[in-house]
Design a protein around this motif. Structure first.
Motif, PDB file in Angstrom:
ATOM      1  N   PHE A  81       0.825  -1.202   0.000  1.00 24.72           N
ATOM      2  CA  PHE A  81       0.000   0.000   0.000  1.00 24.72           C
ATOM      3  C   PHE A  81       0.865   1.259   0.000  1.00 24.72           C
ATOM      4  O   PHE A  81       0.485   2.266  -0.605  1.00 24.72           O
ATOM      5  N   ILE A  82       2.000   1.220   0.680  1.00 25.78           N
ATOM      6  CA  ILE A  82       2.898   2.378   0.700  1.00 25.78           C
ATOM      7  C   ILE A  82       3.381   2.694  -0.712  1.00 25.78           C
ATOM      8  O   ILE A  82       3.394   3.860  -1.137  1.00 25.78           O
ATOM      9  N   ARG A  83       3.756   1.654  -1.470  1.00 21.85           N
ATOM     10  CA  ARG A  83       4.212   1.874  -2.850  1.00 21.85           C
ATOM     11  C   ARG A  83       3.067   2.417  -3.705  1.00 21.85           C
ATOM     12  O   ARG A  83       3.270   3.310  -4.541  1.00 21.85           O
ATOM     13  N   ALA A  84       1.856   1.880  -3.503  1.00 19.78           N
ATOM     14  CA  ALA A  84       0.705   2.336  -4.287  1.00 19.78           C
ATOM     15  C   ALA A  84       0.382   3.796  -3.991  1.00 19.78           C
ATOM     16  O   ALA A  84       0.118   4.585  -4.913  1.00 19.78           O
ATOM     17  N   PHE A  85       0.407   4.189  -2.719  1.00 20.79           N
ATOM     18  CA  PHE A  85       0.135   5.581  -2.352  1.00 20.79           C
ATOM     19  C   PHE A  85       1.213   6.513  -2.902  1.00 20.79           C
ATOM     20  O   PHE A  85       0.915   7.658  -3.278  1.00 20.79           O
ATOM     21  N   GLN A  86       2.443   6.045  -2.956  1.00 24.10           N
ATOM     22  CA  GLN A  86       3.516   6.868  -3.520  1.00 24.10           C
ATOM     23  C   GLN A  86       3.273   7.103  -5.011  1.00 24.10           C
ATOM     24  O   GLN A  86       3.500   8.214  -5.515  1.00 24.10           O
ATOM     25  N   ALA A 115      -3.091   0.776  -9.440  1.00 19.31           N
ATOM     26  CA  ALA A 115      -2.371   0.138  -8.333  1.00 19.31           C
ATOM     27  C   ALA A 115      -2.994  -1.197  -7.940  1.00 19.31           C
ATOM     28  O   ALA A 115      -2.312  -2.071  -7.396  1.00 19.31           O
ATOM     29  N   ARG A 116      -4.304  -1.375  -8.164  1.00 16.80           N
ATOM     30  CA  ARG A 116      -5.023  -2.625  -7.858  1.00 16.80           C
ATOM     31  C   ARG A 116      -4.919  -3.022  -6.383  1.00 16.80           C
ATOM     32  O   ARG A 116      -4.754  -4.190  -6.053  1.00 16.80           O
ATOM     33  N   ILE A 117      -5.017  -2.036  -5.526  1.00 17.40           N
ATOM     34  CA  ILE A 117      -4.989  -2.337  -4.090  1.00 17.40           C
ATOM     35  C   ILE A 117      -6.393  -2.296  -3.484  1.00 17.40           C
ATOM     36  O   ILE A 117      -6.572  -2.613  -2.311  1.00 17.40           O
ATOM     37  N   VAL A 121       0.309   7.132  -6.458  1.00 16.22           N
ATOM     38  CA  VAL A 121      -0.817   8.074  -6.534  1.00 16.22           C
ATOM     39  C   VAL A 121      -0.316   9.500  -6.298  1.00 16.22           C
ATOM     40  O   VAL A 121      -0.706  10.439  -7.002  1.00 16.22           O
ATOM     41  N   TYR A 122       0.565   9.652  -5.313  1.00 12.55           N
ATOM     42  CA  TYR A 122       1.144  10.965  -4.998  1.00 12.55           C
ATOM     43  C   TYR A 122       1.897  11.533  -6.206  1.00 12.55           C
ATOM     44  O   TYR A 122       1.716  12.700  -6.576  1.00 12.55           O
ATOM     45  N   ALA A 131       1.517  10.747  -9.343  1.00 13.69           N
ATOM     46  CA  ALA A 131       0.593  11.028 -10.445  1.00 13.69           C
ATOM     47  C   ALA A 131      -0.143  12.353 -10.231  1.00 13.69           C
ATOM     48  O   ALA A 131      -0.325  13.135 -11.171  1.00 13.69           O
ATOM     49  N   ILE A 132      -0.569  12.620  -8.999  1.00 10.01           N
ATOM     50  CA  ILE A 132      -1.282  13.869  -8.710  1.00 10.01           C
ATOM     51  C   ILE A 132      -0.343  15.060  -8.895  1.00 10.01           C
ATOM     52  O   ILE A 132      -0.754  16.124  -9.383  1.00 10.01           O
ATOM     53  N   ARG A 133       0.922  14.907  -8.531  1.00  4.92           N
ATOM     54  CA  ARG A 133       1.893  15.993  -8.725  1.00  4.92           C
ATOM     55  C   ARG A 133       2.048  16.329 -10.200  1.00  4.92           C
ATOM     56  O   ARG A 133       2.337  17.470 -10.561  1.00  4.92           O
ATOM     57  N   GLU A 134       1.856  15.315 -11.055  1.00  5.34           N
ATOM     58  CA  GLU A 134       1.987  15.533 -12.494  1.00  5.34           C
ATOM     59  C   GLU A 134       0.685  16.007 -13.135  1.00  5.34           C
ATOM     60  O   GLU A 134       0.609  16.162 -14.343  1.00  5.34           O
ATOM     61  N   GLY A 135      -0.355  16.186 -12.313  1.00  2.00           N
ATOM     62  CA  GLY A 135      -1.598  16.756 -12.826  1.00  2.00           C
ATOM     63  C   GLY A 135      -2.719  15.771 -13.053  1.00  2.00           C
ATOM     64  O   GLY A 135      -3.800  16.169 -13.505  1.00  2.00           O
ATOM     65  N   GLU A 136      -2.516  14.489 -12.753  1.00  2.00           N
ATOM     66  CA  GLU A 136      -3.576  13.509 -12.943  1.00  2.00           C
ATOM     67  C   GLU A 136      -4.541  13.533 -11.772  1.00  2.00           C
ATOM     68  O   GLU A 136      -4.266  14.093 -10.708  1.00  2.00           O
ATOM     69  N   SER A 137      -5.682  12.869 -11.968  1.00  2.00           N
ATOM     70  CA  SER A 137      -6.637  12.727 -10.868  1.00  2.00           C
ATOM     71  C   SER A 137      -6.209  11.572  -9.967  1.00  2.00           C
ATOM     72  O   SER A 137      -5.318  10.795 -10.316  1.00  2.00           O
ATOM     73  N   MET A 138      -6.863  11.435  -8.842  1.00  2.00           N
ATOM     74  CA  MET A 138      -6.492  10.405  -7.880  1.00  2.00           C
ATOM     75  C   MET A 138      -7.011   9.028  -8.287  1.00  2.00           C
ATOM     76  O   MET A 138      -6.397   8.007  -8.016  1.00  2.00           O
ATOM     77  N   ALA A 139      -8.151   8.998  -8.974  1.00  2.00           N
ATOM     78  CA  ALA A 139      -8.810   7.727  -9.281  1.00  2.00           C
ATOM     79  C   ALA A 139      -8.012   6.878 -10.264  1.00  2.00           C
ATOM     80  O   ALA A 139      -7.961   5.647 -10.133  1.00  2.00           O
ATOM     81  N   VAL A 140      -7.369   7.512 -11.256  1.00  2.00           N
ATOM     82  CA  VAL A 140      -6.665   6.755 -12.309  1.00  2.00           C
ATOM     83  C   VAL A 140      -5.491   5.946 -11.741  1.00  2.00           C
ATOM     84  O   VAL A 140      -5.423   4.727 -11.933  1.00  2.00           O
ATOM     85  N   PRO A 141      -4.517   6.557 -11.029  1.00  2.00           N
ATOM     86  CA  PRO A 141      -3.420   5.761 -10.473  1.00  2.00           C
ATOM     87  C   PRO A 141      -3.884   4.795  -9.391  1.00  2.00           C
ATOM     88  O   PRO A 141      -3.274   3.742  -9.194  1.00  2.00           O
TER      89      PRO A 141
END
Length: 424
Positions: free
Chosen positions: A323-328, A347-349, A330-331, A333-343
């Motif tokens: 989960f730590i890797r998946a949240f990283q 991640a499939r967690i 997501v973090y 991806a959001i910094r690059e301008g994506e939404s939270m739902a896509v990453p």
């Protein structure tokens, strides 16, 4: 960008203390003046230099000396970290005192005075001293990591910035109480199976150490031919008698081995991945983490903490390398301008329900509400799974103990019956 602490006065002469982010001290003063405040003291966080803005606007006078705090109370020896139960009680009490309108210092002194000697009391003494020295409550709490984690400090910081500290503390208390309630439920459900397994292990160990060797002596004295089941039973008994001192060492060594493997990032990821694949138990671990991280992130967003900072804190509360890797991810991806739902989907967690609720929350601007609902749903699912696990463990333990006892009885009585037949 540097952060500056400042003291100022508004048009009514009321003193204002706050912080502001600015590229330089001059620009910070300009931004503060634009708010209608008159700067009396300003300093960059982490430095001891402070300037007081003179009436001319350009000259800087030496800042008045801060009021010295009283001598710090002698702290008692303590180690480890504060228990979540005590922290939960403290948060609820502090929330109540703030809601009643008491000054923060007086509230802290009241709670510090009624606390028993230990980590919490020592930490509160340090917080009181730092607040008296001019630090904000969040800054003082950040200096006590044994007691106040990143989630706690950031929520208090958000409450200070928004002028709603009592609301934030109430929300934080509710969060802590929910997390504590779920933890108690899981621990309480596992007490019975653990107690049964422990007692059964002691009884079987007693049989192997004291009873089986007596039967072995009888069989050897009479020269009875032993079946394979009895030979295996005597072999196990001999191992127990010979290496009984390893009984407590083996689980301890296994625990140390797991801890050493988890020191490595790859090893921690593999172990946590395997834990999530354990039948039923893996589902409980997965849903517990999703519930905890969703409630953490939802609470932070509702409190005004930026989503990127909230994701870092939620990531640190996961406690699982997968989960730590998946949240990283997501973090990033959001910094690059994506939404939270896509990453989150990549991640499939978590299942599609979580992804879709997060997506709807982002579209409607109610992400915190959706995260609360996800946490509530998964808390309920964890409760159902824990009850199911306990219900399943009870018959499994009965069957396992029955097989062990049956094996011992058959292995002992088969040569005894043969011996009685030979004697008759």
């Amino acid at each position: 960008m540097p952060t500056f602490q400042y003291e100022a006065m508004d048009n009514t002469g009321t003193e204002v203390k706050d912080t502001i982010d600015a590229p330089s001290e001059a620009e910070a003063q300009t931004m503060i003046k634009s708010k209608g405040f008159y700067v009396t003291k300003i300093s960059e966080k982490g430095t001891k230099k402070a300037g007081a803005k003179g009436k001319g606007g350009g000259a800087k006078a030496a800042a008045p000396a801060k009021k010295k705090a009283g001598p710090r109370k002698k702290s008692t020896f303590s180690f480890g970290s504060v228990s979540q139960k005590k922290l939960c009680t403290f948060t609820r009490q502090l929330s109540t005192l703030q809601d009643a309108g008491l000054p923060i210092l007086r509230s802290l002194r009241i709670l510090e005075g009624q606390s028993k000697p230990g980590i919490l009391k020592n930490s509160l003494a340090g917080v009181i001293e730092d607040v008296e020295s001019g630090n904000t409550l969040s800054e003082a709490m950040a200096k006590q990591p044994k007691c106040f984690d990143g989630l706690y400090v950031n929520m208090v910081k958000a409450g200070e910035a928004g002028g709603a500290l009592e609301v934030i503390l109430q929300r934080l208390a509710e969060f802590k109480e929910r997390a504590q309630s779920l933890k108690r439920k899981v621990q309480g459900a596992m007490i019975y199976p653990c107690a049964v397994v422990s007692v059964a292990t002691l009884i079987v160990g007693f049989i192997m150490y004291y009873i089986i060797p007596k039967f072995k002596k009888i069989f050897l004295d009479f020269g009875t031919e032993l079946p394979s089941m009895t030979i295996w039973l005597i072999f196990i008994s001999d191992m127990v008698v010979r290496y009984f001192y390893l009984a407590p060492a083996i689980p301890f060594a296994f625990y140390l081995l797991i801890k050493l493997i988890r020191k490595n990032k790859t090893g921690a990821f593999i172990i946590d991945w395997i834990a999530l694949r354990i039948p039923l138990m893996g589902k409980i671990i997965e849903k517990t983490i999703i519930a905890r991280t969703s409630r953490t992130l939802g609470t932070l967003i509702a409190s005004g903490v930026p989503i990127l900072e909230g994701l870092i804190i939620a990531r640190d509360t996961a406690g699982n390398a997968v989960f730590i890797r998946a949240f990283q991810n997501v973090y990033n991806a959001i910094r690059e301008g994506e939404s939270m739902a896509v990453p989150l989907k990549e991640a499939r967690i978590c299942d599609d329900m979580v992804v879709n609720m997060v997506d709807v929350g982002e579209e409607t601007g109610a992400l915190d509400t959706m995260l609360y609902k996800i946490a509530d749903v998964y808390d309920e699912e964890v409760s159902v799974l824990v009850d199911g696990l306990v219900s399943m463990l009870e018959p499994l333990m009965v069957v396992a103990l029955g097989l062990i006892v049956g094996f011992i009885v058959i292995a002992l009585f088969m040569p005894l019956i043969k011996l009685l037949n030979d004697l008759s």
